[in-house]
Write a protein that holds these residues in place. Structure first.
Motif, PDB file in Angstrom:
ATOM      1  N   HIS A  38       3.235  -4.209  10.091  1.00  0.00           N
ATOM      2  CA  HIS A  38       2.778  -2.916   9.463  1.00  0.00           C
ATOM      3  C   HIS A  38       1.650  -2.747   8.802  1.00  0.00           C
ATOM      4  O   HIS A  38       0.830  -1.618   8.814  1.00  0.00           O
ATOM      5  CB  HIS A  38       4.063  -2.405   8.810  1.00  0.00           C
ATOM      6  CG  HIS A  38       3.773  -1.102   7.726  1.00  0.00           C
ATOM      7  ND1 HIS A  38       3.669   0.228   8.485  1.00  0.00           N
ATOM      8  CD2 HIS A  38       3.587  -1.326   6.766  1.00  0.00           C
ATOM      9  CE1 HIS A  38       3.396   0.837   7.316  1.00  0.00           C
ATOM     10  NE2 HIS A  38       3.270   0.256   6.112  1.00  0.00           N
ATOM     11  N   GLN A  39       1.455  -3.758   8.144  1.00  0.00           N
ATOM     12  CA  GLN A  39       0.166  -3.943   7.227  1.00  0.00           C
ATOM     13  C   GLN A  39      -1.142  -3.878   7.836  1.00  0.00           C
ATOM     14  O   GLN A  39      -2.203  -3.554   7.394  1.00  0.00           O
ATOM     15  CB  GLN A  39       0.074  -5.014   6.471  1.00  0.00           C
ATOM     16  CG  GLN A  39       1.010  -5.108   5.334  1.00  0.00           C
ATOM     17  CD  GLN A  39       1.298  -6.406   4.683  1.00  0.00           C
ATOM     18  OE1 GLN A  39       0.587  -7.431   5.036  1.00  0.00           O
ATOM     19  NE2 GLN A  39       2.157  -6.386   3.397  1.00  0.00           N
ATOM     20  N   ARG A  40      -1.031  -4.173   9.282  1.00  0.00           N
ATOM     21  CA  ARG A  40      -2.528  -4.220  10.090  1.00  0.00           C
ATOM     22  C   ARG A  40      -2.540  -2.714  10.287  1.00  0.00           C
ATOM     23  O   ARG A  40      -3.667  -2.186  10.772  1.00  0.00           O
ATOM     24  CB  ARG A  40      -1.907  -4.865  11.362  1.00  0.00           C
ATOM     25  CG  ARG A  40      -1.934  -6.461  11.106  1.00  0.00           C
ATOM     26  CD  ARG A  40      -1.769  -7.258  12.338  1.00  0.00           C
ATOM     27  NE  ARG A  40      -1.353  -8.573  12.215  1.00  0.00           N
ATOM     28  CZ  ARG A  40      -0.797  -9.574  12.880  1.00  0.00           C
ATOM     29  NH1 ARG A  40      -0.170  -9.014  13.984  1.00  0.00           N
ATOM     30  NH2 ARG A  40      -0.764 -10.757  12.471  1.00  0.00           N
ATOM     31  N   SER A  41      -1.553  -1.878  10.300  1.00  0.00           N
ATOM     32  CA  SER A  41      -1.949  -0.333  10.519  1.00  0.00           C
ATOM     33  C   SER A  41      -2.676   0.191   9.353  1.00  0.00           C
ATOM     34  O   SER A  41      -3.645   1.188   9.609  1.00  0.00           O
ATOM     35  CB  SER A  41      -0.481   0.522  10.457  1.00  0.00           C
ATOM     36  OG  SER A  41      -0.094   0.486   9.243  1.00  0.00           O
ATOM     37  N   THR A  62      -0.260  -7.025  17.715  1.00  0.00           N
ATOM     38  CA  THR A  62       0.833  -7.869  17.900  1.00  0.00           C
ATOM     39  C   THR A  62       0.620  -8.915  19.047  1.00  0.00           C
ATOM     40  O   THR A  62      -0.184  -8.254  20.200  1.00  0.00           O
ATOM     41  CB  THR A  62       2.140  -7.362  18.148  1.00  0.00           C
ATOM     42  OG1 THR A  62       1.973  -6.399  19.003  1.00  0.00           O
ATOM     43  CG2 THR A  62       2.347  -6.480  16.809  1.00  0.00           C
ATOM     44  N   LEU A  63       1.040  -9.998  19.356  1.00  0.00           N
ATOM     45  CA  LEU A  63       1.074 -10.747  20.345  1.00  0.00           C
ATOM     46  C   LEU A  63       1.814 -10.303  21.587  1.00  0.00           C
ATOM     47  O   LEU A  63       1.561 -10.322  22.757  1.00  0.00           O
ATOM     48  CB  LEU A  63       1.526 -12.148  20.019  1.00  0.00           C
ATOM     49  CG  LEU A  63       1.267 -13.322  21.290  1.00  0.00           C
ATOM     50  CD1 LEU A  63       0.035 -13.495  21.671  1.00  0.00           C
ATOM     51  CD2 LEU A  63       1.903 -14.685  20.830  1.00  0.00           C
ATOM     52  N   ALA A  94      12.916  -5.089   6.932  1.00  0.00           N
ATOM     53  CA  ALA A  94      14.213  -6.088   6.962  1.00  0.00           C
ATOM     54  C   ALA A  94      13.432  -7.469   7.199  1.00  0.00           C
ATOM     55  O   ALA A  94      14.177  -8.372   6.803  1.00  0.00           O
ATOM     56  CB  ALA A  94      15.007  -5.836   7.984  1.00  0.00           C
ATOM     57  N   THR A  95      12.357  -7.564   7.934  1.00  0.00           N
ATOM     58  CA  THR A  95      11.748  -9.016   8.237  1.00  0.00           C
ATOM     59  C   THR A  95      10.376  -9.044   7.912  1.00  0.00           C
ATOM     60  O   THR A  95       9.692  -8.039   7.660  1.00  0.00           O
ATOM     61  CB  THR A  95      11.910  -9.079   9.851  1.00  0.00           C
ATOM     62  OG1 THR A  95      11.244  -8.210  10.547  1.00  0.00           O
ATOM     63  CG2 THR A  95      13.456  -9.324  10.393  1.00  0.00           C
ATOM     64  N   PHE A  96       9.943  -9.941   7.547  1.00  0.00           N
ATOM     65  CA  PHE A  96       8.553 -10.284   7.074  1.00  0.00           C
ATOM     66  C   PHE A  96       7.694 -10.054   8.385  1.00  0.00           C
ATOM     67  O   PHE A  96       6.583  -9.580   8.213  1.00  0.00           O
ATOM     68  CB  PHE A  96       8.369 -11.828   6.525  1.00  0.00           C
ATOM     69  CG  PHE A  96       6.882 -12.178   6.533  1.00  0.00           C
ATOM     70  CD1 PHE A  96       6.494 -11.729   5.200  1.00  0.00           C
ATOM     71  CD2 PHE A  96       6.160 -12.848   7.129  1.00  0.00           C
ATOM     72  CE1 PHE A  96       5.139 -12.070   4.967  1.00  0.00           C
ATOM     73  CE2 PHE A  96       5.065 -13.438   6.769  1.00  0.00           C
ATOM     74  CZ  PHE A  96       4.325 -12.870   5.754  1.00  0.00           C
ATOM     75  N   ARG A 135       0.938  -1.232   0.116  1.00  0.00           N
ATOM     76  CA  ARG A 135       0.019  -0.016  -0.007  1.00  0.00           C
ATOM     77  C   ARG A 135       0.998   1.170   0.033  1.00  0.00           C
ATOM     78  O   ARG A 135       0.714   2.258  -0.783  1.00  0.00           O
ATOM     79  CB  ARG A 135      -0.857   0.031   1.178  1.00  0.00           C
ATOM     80  CG  ARG A 135      -1.884  -1.211   1.120  1.00  0.00           C
ATOM     81  CD  ARG A 135      -3.274  -0.759   1.989  1.00  0.00           C
ATOM     82  NE  ARG A 135      -4.176  -1.770   2.024  1.00  0.00           N
ATOM     83  CZ  ARG A 135      -5.291  -1.658   2.847  1.00  0.00           C
ATOM     84  NH1 ARG A 135      -5.519  -0.615   3.678  1.00  0.00           N
ATOM     85  NH2 ARG A 135      -6.253  -2.597   2.397  1.00  0.00           N
ATOM     86  N   CYS A 136       1.771   1.367   1.196  1.00  0.00           N
ATOM     87  CA  CYS A 136       2.510   2.453   0.901  1.00  0.00           C
ATOM     88  C   CYS A 136       4.030   2.422   0.748  1.00  0.00           C
ATOM     89  O   CYS A 136       4.918   3.306   0.491  1.00  0.00           O
ATOM     90  CB  CYS A 136       2.829   3.032   2.428  1.00  0.00           C
ATOM     91  SG  CYS A 136       3.413   1.962   3.613  1.00  0.00           S
ATOM     92  N   GLU A 137       4.249   1.009   0.072  1.00  0.00           N
ATOM     93  CA  GLU A 137       5.449   0.973  -0.510  1.00  0.00           C
ATOM     94  C   GLU A 137       6.724   0.927   0.478  1.00  0.00           C
ATOM     95  O   GLU A 137       7.980   1.071   0.217  1.00  0.00           O
ATOM     96  CB  GLU A 137       5.963   1.655  -1.607  1.00  0.00           C
ATOM     97  CG  GLU A 137       4.897   1.414  -2.921  1.00  0.00           C
ATOM     98  CD  GLU A 137       5.329   2.160  -4.257  1.00  0.00           C
ATOM     99  OE1 GLU A 137       6.177   3.121  -3.969  1.00  0.00           O
ATOM    100  OE2 GLU A 137       4.533   2.250  -5.130  1.00  0.00           O
TER     101      GLU A 137
END
Length: 538
Positions: free
Chosen positions: A246-249, A267-268, A238-240, A232-234
């Motif tokens: 971030h995509q949950r934001s 997040t857990l 560094a990690t999946f 979405r925001c490109e």
């Protein structure tokens, strides 16, 4: 047919193929071998027992299995145990496979060929199956779902390992802490916590890690590699895991919910930290004063006054201010450049750091995560919550050096200090009147503009200041926070209590509480008793 013609055709003595699956033919094995020996000595070769021969360069002949002695099937033959024969052998490592296709896939390990490429991250794979499993990382597909807990997995191997938790299969256990693990590999990695072993080290900074995966992620700090990108925001990560969080934001997804207060988190880890409010757990302890804390950030703030040995090697070239970390210096430099990278989409306000942006978002969402156990009041900011707790504890850490009066907030002490110095730095641009506090000036400016932003929800009456609105609400609630210590009578306003305590006479007006005398009849109304100001609510 003569023997010479048989030699030209390449016929050899028959090779016996006995099916071990059928137990009833095992008894005839010895007799069948004797018949074969007689036919070989007499030179007779039956049509059903002939085999084909392939000629070798050295003149020797290698027999090939005959198709006439075996039943014709569409699939390839299997041995007596039901397993397919591994006739395709790798010339380099000697590993054998059942089919030429499997050998071809194996051969890519030696040649380094990876024909399956991912268009999103550029990663390559040897097998098509591994490529399909990798595509689920980008698409988020998780086809394997657990029927008992509802958890989903993208790979079958991870799903099979997860099922061991519900089947109560005997899992490997750590002998020191008693923790169970799904695999022996996970147990061996866990045991490095107790032994302190860190076999993987970074060649650039010589930092050591317990797992190879942590080392791989760490090396991206030096290389600057960020292979995972938000669609979405490109923005790259560094990690999946960081990319997924971030995509949950963007989506607003909060899959982790608290079973006690029904509050949800993205997040857990945030959920586990939140649960400490209900359990009262304080896992972080200070080694010097033995005080425990709920959050690691609180412990770090507690350690800062005692941590004077840390070098402040990161210095600002403009103002000379030094910091212990480069990240703190980077945030500080934004105050000189005016850069504010964090923008609020609702009101357009910008912020220098992410902490200020998160606290501002609570104004729009109404979130107040800091809850006071004494009075039940909630706060959106941690600083306001800490200052509020001092009301219950009676702590007043800020003291005036001239009159020894103490205050809860540093801003209140600074405003009080101006009463001694007479400083009034805030001036009205219309009437040139000066004030010692900015809040008082802002309330004064509303007398010129006529603005009354604070409205009562019950009678819709408007007020200039929030304090005036709070005092007005006592009419509707019936609250009377001020009381007389002599007659125990309660009052709604502090001015009414002062009038009650002062006896107004033409001869000797005085205060019943402190005994102060007045020369004019109107002075008792303006008198502020020192005993009254010390009571709650004043």
């Amino acid at each position: 047919m003569s023997s010479s013609e048989e030699e030209e055709l390449g016929l050899l003595p028959p090779v016996e193929f006995i099916c071990k699956k059928k137990k009833r033919r095992r008894a005839k094995r010895s007799s069948t071998q004797e018949d074969a020996t007689r036919s070989a000595s007499s030179g007779f070769k039956s049509r059903s027992s002939r085999t084909r021969v392939s000629s070798c360069p050295d003149g020797q002949e290698t027999p090939l299995p005959s198709t006439a002695s075996q039943p014709i099937r569409k699939r390839r033959g299997r041995d007596r145990g039901g397993e397919r024969p591994k006739s395709h052998v790798c010339q380099q490592c000697g590993k054998a496979y059942c089919s030429a296709e499997n050998l071809k896939v194996h051969w890519r390990i030696h040649t380094g060929e990876r024909p399956y490429h991912c268009d999103q991250c550029g990663k390559s794979f040897i097998k098509s199956e591994a490529y399909r499993n990798h595509q689920r990382v980008h698409t988020g597909e998780k086809p394997y779902s657990c029927d008992q807990c509802g958890r989903s997995f993208s790979q079958r191997s991870s799903f099979n390992l997860h099922r061991r938790i519900h089947t109560k299969e005997k899992l490997p256990m750590c002998p020191k802490c008693g923790k169970h693990f799904i695999t022996l590999q996970a147990l061996s990695v866990h045991q490095r916590i107790h032994t302190g072993e860190k076999p993987y080290w970074c060649p650039q900074c010589e930092k050591r890690f317990r797992t190879l995966q942590n080392l791989t992620v760490h090396q991206r700090v030096h290389t600057g590699e960020k292979p995972y990108q938000c669609p979405r925001c490109e923005k790259r990560f560094a990690t999946f895991q960081n990319c997924t969080v971030h995509q949950r934001s963007h989506t607003g997804e909060k899959p982790y919910g608290c079973p006690q207060c029904e509050k949800r988190y993205a997040t857990l880890q945030s959920l586990m930290v939140h649960k400490r409010r209900h359990t009262g757990e304080k896992p972080y302890g200070c080694q010097q004063c033995k005080k425990n804390f709920t959050y690691l950030s609180t412990l770090n703030k507690h350690r800062k006054p005692r941590d004077t040995d840390r070098p402040r090697c990161h210095r600002c070239q403009q103002c000379g201010k030094a910091y212990t970390a480069s990240g703190s210096l980077k945030i500080h430099q934004r105050s000189h450049t005016g850069e504010k990278p964090y923008h609020c989409d609702l009101c357009g306000r910008s912020f220098i750091n992410s902490n200020g942006y998160r606290q501002h978002q609570r104004i729009h969402t109404g979130e107040k995560p800091y809850y006071c156990e004494h009075c039940g009041r909630s706060f959106s900011q941690a600083g306001a919550f800490r200052q509020h707790q001092r009301i219950h504890t009676g702590e007043k850490p800020h003291q005036c050096t001239q009159c020894n009066k103490s205050f809860i907030r540093l801003g209140a002490l600074q405003a009080h200090w101006r009463t001694h110095t007479g400083e009034k730095p805030h001036q009205c641009p219309q009437c040139q009147k000066s004030f010692s506090q900015l809040g008082v000036l802002q309330a004064h400016l509303r007398t010129h503009t006529g603005e009354k932003p604070y409205r009562c929800l019950q009678c819709e009456k408007c007020f200039v200041t929030f304090q005036s609105l709070s005092v007005h609400k006592r009419i509707h609630t019936g609250e009377k926070p001020y009381w007389c210590q002599l007659c125990k009578k309660n009052f709604t306003y502090s001015s009414t209590l002062r009038r009650h305590r002062c006896v107004e006479t033409t001869e000797d007006p005085h205060c019943l509480q402190c005994g102060a005398s007045f020369s004019l009849s109107n002075q008792p109304w303006k008198h502020k008793c020192p005993d009254l100001s010390a009571e709650p609510g004043l």
